[in-house]
Write an enzyme that holds these catalytic residues in place. Structure first.
Site, short mmCIF file in Angstrom:
data_model
loop_
_atom_site.label_atom_id
_atom_site.label_comp_id
_atom_site.label_asym_id
_atom_site.label_seq_id
_atom_site.Cartn_x
_atom_site.Cartn_y
_atom_site.Cartn_z
N HIS A 89 0.85 -1.19 0.00
CA HIS A 89 0.00 0.00 0.00
C HIS A 89 0.89 1.24 0.00
CE1 HIS A 89 -3.89 2.03 0.60
NE2 HIS A 89 -3.17 2.94 1.26
N SER A 90 0.65 2.14 -0.94
CA SER A 90 1.40 3.39 -1.07
C SER A 90 2.89 3.09 -1.23
CB SER A 90 1.10 4.30 0.13
OG SER A 90 1.50 5.63 -0.12
N LEU A 91 3.74 3.56 -0.33
CA LEU A 91 5.18 3.27 -0.43
C LEU A 91 5.41 1.77 -0.53
CD1 LEU A 91 8.19 4.03 -0.30
CD2 LEU A 91 7.99 4.05 2.19
#
Length: 242
Positions: A89-91
């Site tokens: 998720h994200s990074l």
């Protein structure tokens, strides 16, 4: 696996496949805790715990992608010992892509699939404001606006003193890492929040990073839709890894 890098909340040695889960900047394995009882029996969940959080709180956080990948690749034998997939998720999405790329470069098994959530494509430079080097008060204000850090944590001086180095390190990677564009021989499924103001038009560029099928699933939510739609996300993963 004894390393603190990998947390296996419900060991399942008979599982056909491992799903390695990479949290967002500042996140710990606890963000995936609701998945533990909902993952299919054929999947063993493995949560990735980088330095500076959880049981590794006293270890200095890593602030560059190459060192993150170096630590993960130290355990290449474990990573590739049975079929596996990545969720980030994200990074965490960009870390999973970087790790899959490194495995490919070393002629090692690659994930059966990458689930990339709430992230611009890693070969695209961020057009957003650089956060990691902001003065303290501005940095805290940005964290508050991102709405990913609990209010009670933001308002605790003691907790924030512990977390600021980790958050700055993670955001430095998020702000500065741009991958070499490499199309991977594996499918990529992207999850996106329709109201996500952090991820811009570069979400669609993920399809440039695979020679296999690409899918996009959109949820009615912001950058941290993963909390609101945890059941729906793990349900899709279950179906696709069945």
């Amino acid at each position: 696996m004894n390393s603190k890098l990998f947390v296996t909340p419900k060991p399942n040695p008979n599982a056909e496949l491992r799903l390695f889960c990479f949290p967002y900047a500042g996140g710990s394995p606890t963000i995936f805790s609701s998945w533990i009882e909902k993952a299919n029996d054929n999947i063993e969940l493995v949560f990735v715990q980088l330095p500076g959080r959880g049981a590794r709180l006293v270890e200095p956080a890593i602030d560059n992608m190459s060192d993150v990948i170096e630590e993960l690749m130290f355990y290449r034998d474990y990573l590739t010992s049975k079929p596996f997939a990545f969720f980030g998720h994200s990074l965490g999405s960009r870390i999973s892509y970087a790790l899959a790329s490194q495995l490919l470069l070393e002629n090692l098994p690659t994930p059966q699939k990458i689930f990339a959530s709430a992230s611009r494509a890693p070969h695209c430079k961020s057009g957003k404001r650089i956060l990691h080097a902001l003065p303290h008060d501005e940095f805290i204000a940005e964290l508050r606006d991102l709405n990913g850090t609990p209010k009670e944590v933001l308002e605790s001086k003691e907790l924030m003193e512990l977390l600021i180095p980790l958050l700055r390190a993670d955001f430095k990677i998020a702000d500065t890492y741009v991958a070499e564009q490499r199309a991977l021989p594996l499918p990529i499924h992207v999850f996106h929040g329709s109201d996500d103001e952090i991820v811009d038009e570069h979400i669609a560029a993920w399809q440039e990073l695979t020679t296999q099928p690409y899918q996009l699933t959109e949820f009615a939510g912001g950058h941290f839709f993963i909390h609101q739609y945890a059941d729906e996300v793990i349900s899709i993963i279950n179906q696709q890894l069945a």
